[in-house]
Design a protein around this motif. Structure first.
Motif, mmCIF file in Angstrom:
data_model
loop_
_atom_site.group_PDB
_atom_site.id
_atom_site.type_symbol
_atom_site.label_atom_id
_atom_site.label_comp_id
_atom_site.label_asym_id
_atom_site.label_seq_id
_atom_site.Cartn_x
_atom_site.Cartn_y
_atom_site.Cartn_z
ATOM 1 N N ARG A 56 40.236 31.720 45.330
ATOM 2 C CA ARG A 56 40.263 30.869 44.125
ATOM 3 C C ARG A 56 39.829 31.647 42.895
ATOM 4 O O ARG A 56 40.443 31.555 41.826
ATOM 5 N N THR A 57 38.773 32.442 43.032
ATOM 6 C CA THR A 57 38.294 33.254 41.910
ATOM 7 C C THR A 57 39.366 34.238 41.469
ATOM 8 O O THR A 57 39.645 34.381 40.273
ATOM 9 N N TRP A 58 39.986 34.929 42.420
ATOM 10 C CA TRP A 58 41.013 35.916 42.088
ATOM 11 C C TRP A 58 42.243 35.256 41.468
ATOM 12 O O TRP A 58 42.847 35.823 40.554
ATOM 13 N N LEU A 59 42.595 34.063 41.948
ATOM 14 C CA LEU A 59 43.713 33.342 41.338
ATOM 15 C C LEU A 59 43.414 33.037 39.877
ATOM 16 O O LEU A 59 44.262 33.240 39.012
ATOM 17 N N ARG A 60 42.216 32.563 39.599
ATOM 18 C CA ARG A 60 41.837 32.250 38.218
ATOM 19 C C ARG A 60 41.827 33.509 37.347
ATOM 20 O O ARG A 60 42.327 33.495 36.219
ATOM 21 N N ARG A 61 41.244 34.576 37.854
ATOM 22 C CA ARG A 61 41.180 35.821 37.081
ATOM 23 C C ARG A 61 42.566 36.400 36.817
ATOM 24 O O ARG A 61 42.785 37.052 35.801
ATOM 25 N N SER A 62 43.491 36.184 37.744
ATOM 26 C CA SER A 62 44.817 36.776 37.608
ATOM 27 C C SER A 62 45.538 36.272 36.360
ATOM 28 O O SER A 62 46.408 36.957 35.837
#
Length: 74
Positions: A56-62
């Motif tokens: 979830r964090t990586w999706l948001r950062r992407s």
């Protein structure tokens, strides 16, 4: 609810959770591949072993990251 019904429901819930996690993982790999080009194998392995919270964090950062490193390192 019988024990068999409870166990079946728990198994179904676990299967659904695994399916959802797999879908998020595949979505992240596709998104990053589209944004940054072919991903290094290490990045794919990191995603595949990431926790649901990390995904979830990586999706948001992407969304705002300019590099693949920013996705994983903030």
């Amino acid at each position: 609810m019988t024990t068999a019904e409870r166990l079946r429901a728990e198994g179904e819930a676990r299967g659904e959770a695994r399916g959802e996690a797999r879908a998020r993982t595949e979505t992240l790999v596709d998104l990053l591949d589209t944004k940054f080009g072919s991903l290094p194998r290490a990045a794919i392995q990191k995603i595949e072993t990431g926790s649901p919270e990390e995904i979830r964090t990586w999706l948001r950062r992407s969304v705002t990251a300019d590099t693949i490193e920013q996705v994983f390192n903030g």
